[in-house]
Enzyme design. Structure first.
Site, PDB file in Angstrom:
ATOM      1  CE  LYS A 293      32.122  42.285  33.005  1.00 53.85           C
ATOM      2  NZ  LYS A 293      32.540  41.104  33.618  1.00 53.85           N
TER       3      LYS A 293
ATOM      4  CE  LYS B 265      41.087  38.810  34.322  1.00 51.24           C
ATOM      5  NZ  LYS B 265      39.697  39.020  33.929  1.00 51.24           N
TER       6      LYS B 265
ATOM      7  CG  HIS C 228       8.541  47.224  46.451  1.00 49.21           C
ATOM      8  ND1 HIS C 228       7.274  47.437  46.954  1.00 49.21           N
ATOM      9  CD2 HIS C 228       8.448  46.113  45.690  1.00 49.21           C
ATOM     10  CE1 HIS C 228       6.461  46.481  46.531  1.00 49.21           C
ATOM     11  NE2 HIS C 228       7.153  45.657  45.757  1.00 49.21           N
TER      12      HIS C 228
ATOM     13  CB  CYS D  69      51.141  44.291  42.863  1.00 53.14           C
ATOM     14  SG  CYS D  69      50.674  45.732  43.798  1.00 53.14           S
TER      15      CYS D  69
ATOM     16  CD1 TRP E 258      44.659  48.195  41.241  1.00 50.04           C
ATOM     17  CD2 TRP E 258      44.606  47.594  43.385  1.00 50.04           C
ATOM     18  NE1 TRP E 258      43.364  48.378  41.705  1.00 50.04           N
ATOM     19  CE2 TRP E 258      43.311  48.025  43.009  1.00 50.04           C
ATOM     20  CE3 TRP E 258      44.810  47.172  44.705  1.00 50.04           C
ATOM     21  CZ2 TRP E 258      42.229  48.028  43.888  1.00 50.04           C
ATOM     22  CZ3 TRP E 258      43.733  47.187  45.583  1.00 50.04           C
ATOM     23  CH2 TRP E 258      42.462  47.612  45.163  1.00 50.04           C
TER      24      TRP E 258
ATOM     25  NE  ARG F 277      49.553  39.841  39.266  1.00 46.08           N
ATOM     26  CZ  ARG F 277      49.018  38.757  39.805  1.00 46.08           C
ATOM     27  NH1 ARG F 277      48.495  37.833  39.036  1.00 46.08           N
ATOM     28  NH2 ARG F 277      49.005  38.586  41.110  1.00 46.08           N
TER      29      ARG F 277
ATOM     30  CD  GLU G 263      34.070  44.831  35.723  1.00 51.20           C
ATOM     31  OE1 GLU G 263      34.896  44.776  36.639  1.00 51.20           O
ATOM     32  OE2 GLU G 263      33.589  43.810  35.197  1.00 51.20           O
TER      33      GLU G 263
ATOM     34  CD  GLU H 278      29.314  39.477  34.802  1.00 50.42           C
ATOM     35  OE1 GLU H 278      29.331  39.667  36.031  1.00 50.42           O
ATOM     36  OE2 GLU H 278      30.339  39.553  34.100  1.00 50.42           O
TER      37      GLU H 278
ATOM     38  CG  ASN I 219      51.087  40.483  44.449  1.00 57.66           C
ATOM     39  OD1 ASN I 219      50.840  39.383  43.977  1.00 57.66           O
ATOM     40  ND2 ASN I 219      50.147  41.331  44.780  1.00 57.66           N
TER      41      ASN I 219
END
Ligand code: G6P
Length: 607
Positions: A484, A602, A503, A2, A76, A27, A487, A480, A100
């Site tokens: 990335k 974010k 396994h 937000c 958000w 945001r 997302e 990472e 927020n």
């Protein structure tokens, strides 16, 4: 999570609010709205689902009357779905506000309000807060805010319009961020400086449990007793350009390309006369002498940087390091005490779980050291020590430059511990610092891989599942790279230490599941090759990212990314660039919103 903005002054509020919301959109971008204070004690609210552009279209179509004071919000969703009713601002009686954060006791407050026949129209905790403010309102905004805040539990930053106080905005916060600036055209408030930098670089963070009152003549900071308090001013070291795309198609692409600079400004001021020096940060050497173990806690990409820090510090210094997701750490009764150094890593410095983890570490008597990008943010202010990363504003939701500078900060800390505790020879330390100093140049070279990565990204762009494999220091980069990719491309992706694949997860490997294998850890190259062959035998297409000579294995890779050669400890930096470009171009091929992927935000200021 937000974005909120408020303005009071001599200019039209609508333009300032809409421009500010566009800058805060990273945001949250489920819905957006503004409320404009009109002189005749009327407040006009316009809101819509969707992005700020949709709000802009609606505002333009409705052509609201001129207003010089208003508030704006980009959401958000937490409580209640993405609907216009749930969008902010929320109004009740004389009160219109944006929020927020999360009001944790909103259902108890709702029950109390129901007893006096007050019921919300939306499903949000924010409307309940608006109802509470309105219910308690006695004509005195400051008194009302104080009484209401005493009843509210949770995180909040509110900007409130009271209809009978036109052209004034009242702001209060607990945990969630709020920064304020003023100039000759009025006063401004927002969740962060990206929305305000064009108005002034001098700002203050609204202290918790204080009220910032905005009028066209400036901002008054008041404590609950009504006394004026002098704010602590800060100065932003970046300018409006840093928060623009500057000719790049996306913020993410721009931020990938900014990494040589971010690394330079993060690393070089801390190396003086060939020695790692934290004097400017006022971090004493004793901090690095007197602990027996390190716990790193963070969320998302910042936690992956922590995993790199663990591998590095354990390998180089033989000091035990554990990495805990902050959301688990805070409730997991962690085994820490005054002999533990707890490091909190956060780009925003506002992530609710990381902040709560910091509080717990302090409660348990551990020394805390934060690695934070946003100056003056809550985590930076509250930890015992802070080592700022200097990446400048990061706007794309997928973190890139913030990640590499977080790693750089951990390398600086590793070098510092080594020198304070004499854990490396002079020569080893010298080499380590040289390698660290050369990173900006090395990354410059790695950026030249862009066209190749763009080309090979087609290997992943049509798939629905994928694996990233690595061993040793390559594994955190597999995590990472996988994060990335998922997302911003919505491809289901998993990261595994390569030896574990057989396994269980290997059951998922088919000719439809490509594998990205990261191979820079010299001692495990033969093992990685075997692991790659195991998946290749089951039909996978293999993309190898490596700095090793692969000529002895001509048949393993369907595509090969050759990284510039660095010391083995420093490959996480070059690998980062490769996995960042890879996910960027996959997302682009799939026609997705690279900078604002669905469901994400974010800065996650809720649990
Ligand atoms: C969100 C962002 C991630 C980020 C994480 C932690 O999930 O989408 O990119 O890594 O929060 O954020 P922080 O600001 O604490 O680094």
């Amino acid at each position: 999570m937000c974005g909120i903005i408020g303005y009071c002054g001599s200019n039209h509020a609508t333009d300032i609010l809409l421009d500010g919301l566009s800058k805060l959109e990273y945001r949250g971008y489920d819905s957006a709205g503004i409320a404009l204070s009109q002189n005749e004690q009327r407040i006009e609210t316009i809101k819509t689902t969707g992005k700020v552009q949709e709000l802009r279209n609606k505002v333009m179509a409705l052509a609201p009357k001129n207003s010089y004071c208003g508030i704006g919000h980009t959401r958000w969703a937490t409580h209640g779905g993405v609907t216009e009713t749930n969008a902010h601002p929320h109004s009740n009686g004389s009160v219109t506000l944006i929020h927020n954060g999360i009001i944790e006791n909103y259902s108890e407050i709702a029950l109390e309000l129901a007893k006096v026949n007050k019921f919300p129209k939306s499903q949000t905790d924010t409307e309940i807060a608006a109802m509470l403010f309105s219910h308690l309102y006695n004509g005195n905004p400051l008194e009302t805010i104080e009484t209401a805040c005493a009843k509210l539990e949770g995180a909040y930053a509110f900007c409130i319009l009271f209809a009978d106080h036109p052209n004034e905005i009242y702001c209060v916060r607990n945990a969630s961020p709020l920064v304020a600036v003023e100039n000759e055209f009025g006063s401004y408030i927002a969740s962060d400086m990206t929305a305000l930098i064009e108005y002034s670089k001098d700002y203050f963070i609204v202290p918790e449990h204080h009220v910032a009152k905005l009028t066209k003549n400036g901002i008054k900071l008041l404590n609950f007793a009504g006394n004026e308090v002098k704010p602590t001013m800060l100065h932003a070291s970046w300018d409006a350009d840093s928060a623009q795309k500057n000719g790049y198609a996306h913020f993410m692409l721009k931020e990938i390309h900014e990494q040589p600079d971010s690394l330079l400004t993060t690393i070089m001021p801390r190396i003086k006369n060939g020695v790692i020096n934290f004097e400017e940060e006022q971090i004493p050497d004793s901090l690095f002498m007197n602990f027996s173990n390190i716990v790193i806690t963070a969320c998302g990409t910042a936690m992956n940087a922590g995993l790199v820090g663990k591998s590095l510090i354990e390998k180089v210094l033989r000091i035990p390091v554990s990495v805990e997701p902050a959301s688990e750490f805070r409730y997991g009764d962690p085994i820490i005490d005054d002999k533990t150094l707890v490091m909190i890593i956060s780009q925003s410095g506002e992530t609710a779980d990381s902040l709560a983890a910091l509080h717990l570490a302090k409660e348990r008597g551990s020394k805390t050291l934060a690695i934070v990008n946003v100056k003056g943010s809550s985590i930076a202010r509250e930890s015992d020590y802070v080592l700022y990363t200097h990446a400048g504003p990061e706007i794309a939701v997928a973190s890139t430059k913030a990640f590499t500078v977080q790693m750089a900060a951990l390398y600086l800390i590793c070098g510092k511990i080594a020198s304070v505790r004499n854990l490396l020879s002079q020569e080893q330390l010298h080499t380590f610092i040289e390698e660290l100093s050369s990173l900006p140049k090395v990354i410059e070279t790695a950026l030249q891989l862009e066209p190749t990565l763009k080309e090979v990204s087609s290997m992943l762009s049509e798939t629905s599942d994928c694996f990233f494999l690595g061993r040793g220091l390559d594994y955190p980069l597999a995590c990472e790279g996988s994060l990335k990719l998922k997302e911003i491309s919505y491809i289901h992706s998993e990261a595994y230490v390569a030896g574990e694949l057989k396994h269980g997860p290997i059951a998922l490997i088919t000719d439809q599941v490509p594998v990205v294998a990261i191979v820079t850890n010299t001692i495990t190259v033969p093992k990685m090759i075997s692991n790659i062959r195991e998946v290749k035998a089951r039909g996978s297409k293999i993309l190898v990212i490596t700095d090793q000579d692969m000529s002895a294995y001509p048949d393993v890779a369907d595509a090969l990314i050759e990284l510039p050669k660095t010391d083995e400890l420093f490959t996480p930096f070059t690998i980062s660039v490769a996995v960042q470009f890879l996910s960027y171009y996959v997302s682009l091929h799939r026609g997705l919103d690279v900078d604002q992927p669905r469901n994400l935000a974010k800065s996650v200021t809720v649990e």
